[in-house]
Design a protein around this motif. Structure first.
Motif, PDB file in Angstrom:
ATOM      1  N   PHE A  42       0.851  -1.199   0.000  1.00 54.61           N
ATOM      2  CA  PHE A  42       0.000   0.000   0.000  1.00 54.61           C
ATOM      3  C   PHE A  42       0.882   1.243   0.000  1.00 54.61           C
ATOM      4  N   VAL A  43       0.726   2.040  -1.052  1.00 53.65           N
ATOM      5  CA  VAL A  43       1.557   3.222  -1.253  1.00 53.65           C
ATOM      6  C   VAL A  43       0.630   4.406  -1.587  1.00 53.65           C
ATOM      7  N   ASP A  44       1.092   5.633  -1.347  1.00 58.47           N
ATOM      8  CA  ASP A  44       0.307   6.834  -1.656  1.00 58.47           C
ATOM      9  C   ASP A  44      -1.089   6.741  -1.009  1.00 58.47           C
ATOM     10  N   ASP A  45      -2.143   7.144  -1.729  1.00 56.83           N
ATOM     11  CA  ASP A  45      -3.484   7.100  -1.142  1.00 56.83           C
ATOM     12  C   ASP A  45      -3.957   5.670  -0.859  1.00 56.83           C
ATOM     13  N   GLY A  46      -3.237   4.683  -1.370  1.00 59.79           N
ATOM     14  CA  GLY A  46      -3.579   3.292  -1.080  1.00 59.79           C
ATOM     15  C   GLY A  46      -3.578   2.989   0.408  1.00 59.79           C
ATOM     16  N   VAL A  47      -2.769   3.725   1.190  1.00 63.68           N
ATOM     17  CA  VAL A  47      -2.725   3.454   2.641  1.00 63.68           C
ATOM     18  C   VAL A  47      -4.086   3.741   3.302  1.00 63.68           C
ATOM     19  N   PHE A  48      -4.890   4.604   2.682  1.00 64.65           N
ATOM     20  CA  PHE A  48      -6.223   4.887   3.225  1.00 64.65           C
ATOM     21  C   PHE A  48      -7.125   3.647   3.195  1.00 64.65           C
ATOM     22  N   GLN A  49      -6.778   2.683   2.335  1.00 64.97           N
ATOM     23  CA  GLN A  49      -7.605   1.472   2.249  1.00 64.97           C
ATOM     24  C   GLN A  49      -7.614   0.699   3.561  1.00 64.97           C
ATOM     25  N   LEU A  50      -6.584   0.854   4.362  1.00 60.43           N
ATOM     26  CA  LEU A  50      -6.467   0.060   5.590  1.00 60.43           C
ATOM     27  C   LEU A  50      -6.867   0.824   6.847  1.00 60.43           C
ATOM     28  N   VAL A  51      -7.365   2.048   6.688  1.00 59.87           N
ATOM     29  CA  VAL A  51      -7.776   2.826   7.867  1.00 59.87           C
ATOM     30  C   VAL A  51      -9.027   2.180   8.467  1.00 59.87           C
ATOM     31  N   TYR A  80       2.149  -4.905   3.187  1.00 63.84           N
ATOM     32  CA  TYR A  80       3.168  -3.903   3.445  1.00 63.84           C
ATOM     33  C   TYR A  80       2.579  -2.502   3.282  1.00 63.84           C
ATOM     34  N   VAL A  81       2.952  -1.606   4.181  1.00 67.76           N
ATOM     35  CA  VAL A  81       2.457  -0.226   4.110  1.00 67.76           C
ATOM     36  C   VAL A  81       3.663   0.711   4.064  1.00 67.76           C
ATOM     37  N   ASP A  82       3.689   1.564   3.071  1.00 70.36           N
ATOM     38  CA  ASP A  82       4.806   2.495   2.911  1.00 70.36           C
ATOM     39  C   ASP A  82       4.781   3.565   4.003  1.00 70.36           C
ATOM     40  N   LYS A  83       5.878   3.630   4.728  1.00 67.60           N
ATOM     41  CA  LYS A  83       5.975   4.524   5.887  1.00 67.60           C
ATOM     42  C   LYS A  83       5.798   5.996   5.481  1.00 67.60           C
ATOM     43  N   GLU A 109       0.943 -19.164  13.810  1.00 65.43           N
ATOM     44  CA  GLU A 109       0.073 -17.994  13.773  1.00 65.43           C
ATOM     45  C   GLU A 109       0.852 -16.689  13.795  1.00 65.43           C
ATOM     46  N   VAL A 110       0.333 -15.711  13.078  1.00 69.68           N
ATOM     47  CA  VAL A 110       0.866 -14.350  13.172  1.00 69.68           C
ATOM     48  C   VAL A 110      -0.326 -13.443  13.478  1.00 69.68           C
ATOM     49  N   ASP A 111      -0.244 -12.673  14.547  1.00 68.06           N
ATOM     50  CA  ASP A 111      -1.382 -11.850  14.962  1.00 68.06           C
ATOM     51  C   ASP A 111      -1.718 -10.762  13.959  1.00 68.06           C
ATOM     52  N   ASN A 112      -0.689 -10.186  13.370  1.00 69.47           N
ATOM     53  CA  ASN A 112      -0.938  -9.073  12.455  1.00 69.47           C
ATOM     54  C   ASN A 112       0.106  -9.073  11.340  1.00 69.47           C
ATOM     55  N   ILE A 113      -0.385  -9.208  10.115  1.00 68.34           N
ATOM     56  CA  ILE A 113       0.538  -9.238   8.976  1.00 68.34           C
ATOM     57  C   ILE A 113       0.624  -7.875   8.283  1.00 68.34           C
ATOM     58  N   VAL A 114       0.007  -6.853   8.902  1.00 65.37           N
ATOM     59  CA  VAL A 114       0.146  -5.493   8.368  1.00 65.37           C
ATOM     60  C   VAL A 114       1.472  -4.922   8.879  1.00 65.37           C
ATOM     61  N   GLU A 115       2.366  -4.620   7.961  1.00 62.46           N
ATOM     62  CA  GLU A 115       3.721  -4.253   8.347  1.00 62.46           C
ATOM     63  C   GLU A 115       4.142  -2.952   7.656  1.00 62.46           C
ATOM     64  N   ILE A 116       4.620  -2.011   8.454  1.00 68.27           N
ATOM     65  CA  ILE A 116       5.072  -0.741   7.888  1.00 68.27           C
ATOM     66  C   ILE A 116       6.524  -0.888   7.444  1.00 68.27           C
ATOM     67  N   VAL A 117       6.785  -0.489   6.213  1.00 64.48           N
ATOM     68  CA  VAL A 117       8.141  -0.634   5.670  1.00 64.48           C
ATOM     69  C   VAL A 117       8.663   0.719   5.189  1.00 64.48           C
ATOM     70  N   ASP A 118       9.980   0.906   5.291  1.00 66.51           N
ATOM     71  CA  ASP A 118      10.568   2.128   4.743  1.00 66.51           C
ATOM     72  C   ASP A 118      10.910   1.885   3.262  1.00 66.51           C
ATOM     73  N   SER A 119      11.387   2.924   2.597  1.00 66.09           N
ATOM     74  CA  SER A 119      11.608   2.809   1.146  1.00 66.09           C
ATOM     75  C   SER A 119      12.586   1.687   0.819  1.00 66.09           C
ATOM     76  N   GLY A 120      13.627   1.571   1.635  1.00 66.33           N
ATOM     77  CA  GLY A 120      14.624   0.533   1.377  1.00 66.33           C
ATOM     78  C   GLY A 120      14.021  -0.856   1.428  1.00 66.33           C
ATOM     79  N   GLN A 121      13.202  -1.088   2.452  1.00 66.93           N
ATOM     80  CA  GLN A 121      12.552  -2.392   2.568  1.00 66.93           C
ATOM     81  C   GLN A 121      11.568  -2.609   1.423  1.00 66.93           C
ATOM     82  N   ALA A 122      10.872  -1.539   1.047  1.00 67.46           N
ATOM     83  CA  ALA A 122       9.899  -1.648  -0.047  1.00 67.46           C
ATOM     84  C   ALA A 122      10.601  -2.019  -1.358  1.00 67.46           C
TER      85      ALA A 122
END
Lengths: 135, 101, 111
Positions: A42-51, A80-83, A109-122
């Motif tokens: 999720f990048v740019d306005d795409g991050v709003f999809q997960l609000v 992945y969510v772009d920081k 099990e993983v409780d939460n697979i929503v992960e914030i990543v920086d540009s390098g990780q992305a």
């Protein structure tokens, strides 16, 4: 070499105003049936999809926010969510939904697979993906 | 008398909001609808557009805000929340409506 | 668009027989649809139908068969979480047929 390919769905549009977010989600749900390794970015306005906290009752539109929470059941491994995109919109991880994942065979099990990543990780995520679908 | 401007695109994706602020006159009313409601959020990279605009009144359509999970307490100070009836009132109160897409 | 008659009410269905409006659903819908298919609904059928309705309530979609199978196994026991059991109950396909009885849209990705 295995036959499992890494699919990455890139989401850059806000939900509801256009059909892109829902279309992307539907394609993910269909594609996840094919036992590939699926991740979403999720990048740019795409991050709003997960609000979280979405309520479409006054719009006469389907609220598809709960549907993201089933992605773990569909075998999606990473959201992945772009920081930088998140920060530009005044949002933090606390504003986002949580999506659980579980391997039904191993019961890992993983409780939460929503992960914030920086540009390098992305960049790494884009590079290691075999196919990128853009919405 | 003045005009009502509606903005329905995200300010992060299009410069409609910036243009509306530039081209609307003193006393204009600017209403955020659809993806435009993100322009009414405080603490974002574009919040200053609205916060620094003088002589204009800003409104945001509640149902569109709710659909996007944005709580009222995240609005920029001075932005007024309206419902559909409030939207209609704005249309009636102004000379005409300009929809900036 | 056609209609089905449930307890004296005409409910709209689409060309494949799925309820047009999910809010029209009542248990009688499943019974009428099953009767048309020549199927007698048992408690085992209802377990799956109710499971699907709960799933839709929570996630706003009808699950794909693969997901349904796993989720049923988790919730109702491994002996029920397999396609043999589910197809035994719903010969036209647990996704399509059970979702139709439950008043849900056809599962995404189901052709």
């Amino acid at each position: 070499m295995s036959d499992v390919k890494k699919f990455l769905y890139l989401n850059r549009r806000a939900p509801y105003g256009t059909i892109y977010a829902w279309e992307s989600l539907e394609v993910v749900l269909i594609g996840a049936a094919f036992d590939q390794e699926v991740s979403l970015m999720f990048v740019d306005d795409g991050v709003f999809q997960l609000v979280k906290g979405s309520d479409t009752s006054e719009l006469d539109m389907k609220n598809f926010m709960p549907t993201y929470r089933t992605l773990g059941d569909y075998g999606v491994r990473h959201l992945y969510v772009d920081k930088a995109s998140l920060e530009a919109r005044g949002l933090t991880q606390d504003d986002l939904i949580e999506v659980a994942w579980e391997d039904w065979e191993t019961e890992e099990e993983v409780d939460n697979i929503v992960e914030i990543v920086d540009s390098g990780q992305a960049i790494g995520v884009f590079e290691e993906s075999d196919v990128v679908f853009s919405f | 008398m003045a005009d009502l401007y509606t903005v329905n695109k995200s300010p992060f994706e299009k410069n409609s909001l910036e243009d509306v602020i530039r081209f609307s006159g003193e006393g204009a009313s600017i209403l955020f609808i659809e993806d435009g409601v993100y322009g009414a959020m405080a603490g974002t990279a574009v919040s200053d557009l609205v916060a620094n605009a003088t002589g204009r009144k800003f409104y945001v359509l509640g149902p569109d805000l709710k659909a996007r999970g944005i709580a009222e307490d995240r609005l920029i100070d001075g932005v007024e929340l309206v419902d559909y009836a409030g939207f209609v009132d704005l249309v009636v109160e102004n000379d005409k409506v300009q929809a900036w897409l | 668009m056609g209609t089905i008659n449930v307890n004296g009410k005409e409910l709209e269905v689409d060309e494949e027989g799925y309820l047009a409006n999910i809010n029209d659903w009542e248990p009688g819908v499943a019974e009428v649809m099953a009767k048309e298919d020549g199927l007698e609904l048992t408690d085992e059928h209802w377990d799956i139908i109710n499971f699907l309705r709960d799933y839709y309530e929570e996630y706003q979609i009808a699950p794909a068969v693969r997901v349904l199978t796993k989720a049923v196994g988790k919730k109702l026991g491994k002996d029920k979480g397999n396609s043999k059991y589910l197809y035994g109950l719903f010969p036209y396909g647990p996704g399509k047929q059970a979702c139709r009885y439950a008043g849900l849209p056809k599962p995404t990705g189901c052709v």
